[in-house]
Enzyme design. Structure first.
Site, PDB file in Angstrom:
ATOM      1  N   SER A   1     -17.528   1.100 -43.067  1.00  0.00           N
ATOM      2  CA  SER A   1     -16.308   0.460 -42.522  1.00  0.00           C
ATOM      3  C   SER A   1     -15.308   1.522 -42.079  1.00  0.00           C
ATOM      4  O   SER A   1     -14.264   1.702 -42.711  1.00  0.00           O
ATOM      5  CB  SER A   1     -15.685  -0.492 -43.538  1.00  0.00           C
ATOM      6  OG  SER A   1     -15.567   0.064 -44.817  1.00  0.00           O
TER       7      SER A   1
ATOM      8  N   GLY B   1     -16.469   4.731 -47.272  1.00  0.00           N
ATOM      9  CA  GLY B   1     -16.656   6.177 -47.289  1.00  0.00           C
ATOM     10  C   GLY B   1     -17.756   6.569 -46.325  1.00  0.00           C
ATOM     11  O   GLY B   1     -18.434   5.715 -45.736  1.00  0.00           O
ATOM     12  N   LEU B   2     -17.938   7.865 -46.161  1.00  0.00           N
ATOM     13  CA  LEU B   2     -18.954   8.368 -45.244  1.00  0.00           C
ATOM     14  C   LEU B   2     -20.357   7.997 -45.710  1.00  0.00           C
ATOM     15  O   LEU B   2     -20.578   7.697 -46.892  1.00  0.00           O
ATOM     16  CB  LEU B   2     -18.849   9.890 -45.134  1.00  0.00           C
ATOM     17  CG  LEU B   2     -17.583  10.452 -44.480  1.00  0.00           C
ATOM     18  CD1 LEU B   2     -17.504  11.958 -44.717  1.00  0.00           C
ATOM     19  CD2 LEU B   2     -17.575  10.134 -42.988  1.00  0.00           C
ATOM     20  N   SER B   3     -21.290   8.024 -44.781  1.00  0.00           N
ATOM     21  CA  SER B   3     -22.695   7.870 -45.152  1.00  0.00           C
ATOM     22  C   SER B   3     -23.074   9.011 -46.094  1.00  0.00           C
ATOM     23  O   SER B   3     -22.754  10.177 -45.838  1.00  0.00           O
ATOM     24  CB  SER B   3     -23.572   7.918 -43.895  1.00  0.00           C
ATOM     25  OG  SER B   3     -24.936   7.843 -44.233  1.00  0.00           O
TER      26      SER B   3
ATOM     27  N   SER C   1     -21.912   9.298 -49.158  1.00  0.00           N
ATOM     28  CA  SER C   1     -20.822   9.595 -50.094  1.00  0.00           C
ATOM     29  C   SER C   1     -21.114   9.075 -51.495  1.00  0.00           C
ATOM     30  O   SER C   1     -20.508   9.530 -52.466  1.00  0.00           O
ATOM     31  CB  SER C   1     -19.519   8.980 -49.585  1.00  0.00           C
ATOM     32  OG  SER C   1     -19.624   7.566 -49.500  1.00  0.00           O
TER      33      SER C   1
ATOM     34  N   GLY D   1       2.142   1.945  -5.407  1.00  0.00           N
ATOM     35  CA  GLY D   1       1.062   1.316  -4.657  1.00  0.00           C
ATOM     36  C   GLY D   1      -0.327   1.755  -5.076  1.00  0.00           C
ATOM     37  O   GLY D   1      -1.305   1.060  -4.801  1.00  0.00           O
TER      38      GLY D   1
ATOM     39  N   SER E   1       0.819  -1.196   0.000  1.00  0.00           N
ATOM     40  CA  SER E   1       0.000   0.000   0.000  1.00  0.00           C
ATOM     41  C   SER E   1       0.861   1.257   0.000  1.00  0.00           C
ATOM     42  O   SER E   1       2.076   1.209   0.207  1.00  0.00           O
ATOM     43  CB  SER E   1      -0.925  -0.004   1.215  1.00  0.00           C
ATOM     44  OG  SER E   1      -1.880   1.033   1.122  1.00  0.00           O
TER      45      SER E   1
ATOM     46  N   ASP F   1       3.776   2.459   2.783  1.00  0.00           N
ATOM     47  CA  ASP F   1       4.194   1.322   3.605  1.00  0.00           C
ATOM     48  C   ASP F   1       5.710   1.225   3.713  1.00  0.00           C
ATOM     49  O   ASP F   1       6.224   0.373   4.432  1.00  0.00           O
ATOM     50  CB  ASP F   1       3.641   0.009   3.030  1.00  0.00           C
ATOM     51  CG  ASP F   1       2.197  -0.239   3.446  1.00  0.00           C
ATOM     52  OD1 ASP F   1       1.721   0.477   4.346  1.00  0.00           O
ATOM     53  OD2 ASP F   1       1.547  -1.137   2.883  1.00  0.00           O
TER      54      ASP F   1
END
Length: 641
Positions: A553, A479-481, A483, A124, A43, A46
């Protein structure tokens, strides 16, 4: 006159020779000493750093200038008044000295008349669990410190469990600061009893308990008059006599992971590596894994000449009596007791990266000299390192520890970590950043890995392609949505169909109505979506088809994963390059609007990243080309290849 210089120089020459001889004798003496690696843990406050400082001080490993600096620092930033603060010898970071805690792992070397030591001072705090695991990964022994005033704490339990998990066989319970409880035997006995009950519950079969004072030096190098009731060894005496792992490893079957094939000329071919287990002699029968080929040892070669025997812990070059295929990553093992080979495992994983584990994502797995691609399934459970409870988890965060299933892209040579650190311990590396993200310990091979085999087929993928009079390929649109992926992919299939080509179009939206309807849009689900589609595309390519896929993707790692499934040249990455502003302006399905309003989470380009291809086979600039022109370019490129 001519003889005078020679007469005067002779004593100096002899003195230099004596010094050189003393240095060589000293080095020879150290070479013959065994090396013990150990860690101090426990700990916060210690006394771990103080103990190491005391060990360095008592073993006379501190130079005069270091001692002077230590005395000055102790008065300026020390925590022991005007006395020497030994912790400052180890706590080197400014933040450590300011806070009086250990943050990073600090390694120190020292030696006694009997043995050499490398000690790692590990932090610790729970937030530095990964640092503690790093320090413990090569240790033979762990010194678990306990403050005699506080007894067994949560961090004491955590570090004891981690040390046991990592396979440290020798544990010392060092009850520190005994001077602050007047060297009370009752306090010491109570702490030992509490720890023994805990240790038994987690499978620790034995430990050595020693009452010490790191600050005062009690029972560090010699028995203390302040603890006449303690009849055991001092800490140093115990460290000098405990068995090191290398000795135990020598009793195991022979193992040597091949690090390098040494071929300096046409007449010599040797296999270099560190012997991780057992011993070997010329004439001994060995097996090369994973191929399973057998041979015999011809020579054991080193820089100092050939050896009659090599044992665990030695680095050597082996030559074989037969010309067998053996390269880096293979393992030379005892012929009658080889390790296992598999590609599916259960393992304990310690996550060490700021970014969470992504189940299904491909990482590099490095085990010994072997490097393979591996995917991790969602954790079976996560371990609460404070209570040791098993918790449900979908991923692992920084410092989290869990049990997972690991799948590699090819078979690797391994042994359970409990039997061999060299062939059972591994790290995971992020393929994009090359950062080490996790450390793992293999438990066993999954039974299905041994019982599920590839079925040999008479009709090959080449025969199926020849029947269709075409070369199979996977055209991976990303590619992007918005595209234009699906639009262009559909045009490409129509053009190929008119040319009597055998095709199939896998569209992102369509696939989610059936094959992947159980998946959402979290990062893990997106990865699994692409993995499934990649497997389907591979099967279709095996059937001789030209497969066209249209998926956002968004992650490079998953596109690379699909590429790796296919033969060289059959995967064509096609980047439909459309700026986000243009794609959002189109917004045919209204998805960008929903994402901006917060009604659609994890939407690529808004609150989830898109990693554009760095070197796609084809890049389509949708602002410069119409869909028809883009489709013509892709078809020409495909058939031109």
């Amino acid at each position: 006159m001519a003889d005078a210089p020679r007469t005067e120089a002779a004593p100096a020459y002899q003195a230099d020779a004596l010094i050189a001889e003393d240095i060589e004798a000293y080095l020879r003496l150290h070479q013959q000493k065994s090396l013990l690696r150990f860690i101090t843990c426990g700990s916060v406050d210690d006394g771990k750093s103080t103990l190491i400082g005391r060990l360095l001080y008592d073993s006379k490993m501190i130079f005069e200038d270091q001692l002077s600096a230590l005395e000055a620092d102790s008065k300026r930033v020390g925590t022991q008044g005007q006395e020497i603060d030994f912790a400052l010898l180890v706590d080197g970071l400014a933040a450590e000295r300011e806070q009086g805690i250990t943050i990073d792992v600090a390694y120190r070397f020292f030696a006694t008349e009997s043995r050499k030591f490398i000690v790692a001072d590990t932090p610790g705090h729970e937030q530095y669990t990964r640092n503690m695991v790093t320090g413990a990964s090569t240790a033979d022994l762990a010194v678990i410190l306990v403050d005699a005033r506080k007894g067994i704490l949560t961090q004491t339990r955590r570090h004891s469990w981690l040390a046991h998990l990592i396979g440290i066989r020798h544990l010392v319970l060092a009850v520190n600061k005994m001077d602050l409880v007047d060297y009370s035997q009752a306090d010491f006995d109570a702490i030992v009893a509490d720890y023994a009950a805990f240790a038994q519950g987690i499978g620790i079969t034995g430990f050595t308990a020693i009452p010490i004072s790191g600050f005062r030096g009690d029972n560090i190098t010699a028995p203390s008059a302040n603890t006449p009731w303690y009849q055991g060894p001092s800490l140093i005496r115990h460290l000098e006599t405990v068995e090191v792992n290398a000795v135990a490893d020598q009793a195991r079957p022979f193992r040597m992971p091949v690090q390098w094939v040494n071929r300096p000329d046409l007449d010599f071919r040797g296999f270099a590596g560190l012997v991780s287990g057992g011993s070997i002699r010329p004439g001994d029968a060995v097996r090369i894994l994973p191929s399973g080929k057998t041979s015999r040892i011809a020579r054991i070669v080193t820089m100092d000449g050939d050896l009659d025997v090599a044992v665990a812990g030695q680095s050597v070059t082996l030559t074989l009596a037969d010309e067998v295929d053996c390269s880096r990553g293979d393992v030379i093992a005892a012929a009658d007791a080889p390790p296992e080979v598999s590609d599916r495992f259960e393992a304990t994983l310690v996550w060490m990266d700021e970014a969470d584990l992504v189940p299904g994502r491909a990482y590099w797995l490095k085990l010994g000299t072997q490097t393979v691609s591996a995917t991790i399934q969602p954790p079976k459970y996560q371990v609460n390192v404070n209570s040791l409870e098993h918790l449900a988890a979908k991923t692992l965060e920084l410092n989290a520890i869990g049990v997972v299933e690991v799948a590699t892209d090819r078979r690797i040579i391994f042994e359970p970590y409990a039997e061999s650190r060299a062939l059972g311990g591994f790290i995971l590396i992020d393929k994009l950043t090359n950062a080490t993200v996790a450390a793992g310990m293999l438990h066993f091979a999954l039974r299905r890995a041994q019982n599920v085999h590839w079925q040999a087929l008479d009709i090959t993928r080449e025969a199926r392609a020849a029947l269709k009079n075409q070369k199979p390929a996977v055209l991976w649109f990303t590619g992007l949505s918005g595209s234009g992926k699906s639009t262009i992919a559909n045009l490409v299939e129509k053009k190929l169909h008119r040319m009597n080509r055998h095709t199939f179009l896998l569209d992102g939206d369509n696939v989610r109505h059936g094959l992947n309807k159980d998946l959402g849009f979290t990062e893990a689900d997106r990865i699994e979506n692409i993995r499934r589609v990649g497997e389907v595309a591979r099967l279709m390519a095996d059937a001789g088809l030209i497969v066209i896929t249209a998926f956002i993707s968004p992650f490079r790692a998953e596109r690379d994963m699909v590429r790796a499934m296919l033969p060289e040249g059959e995967f064509l990455e096609i980047h439909i390059d459309t700026p986000l502003s243009v794609a959002e302006a189109r917004d045919v399905k209204g998805l960008y609007r929903k994402a901006r309003e917060g009604k659609l989470r994890n939407f690529t380009g808004i609150d989830s990243p898109y990693e554009a291809p760095e070197a796609p086979e084809i890049r389509i600039d949708t602002q410069a080309l119409s869909p028809e022109q883009a489709a013509d370019l892709i078809v020409d490129r495909l058939l031109g290849d």
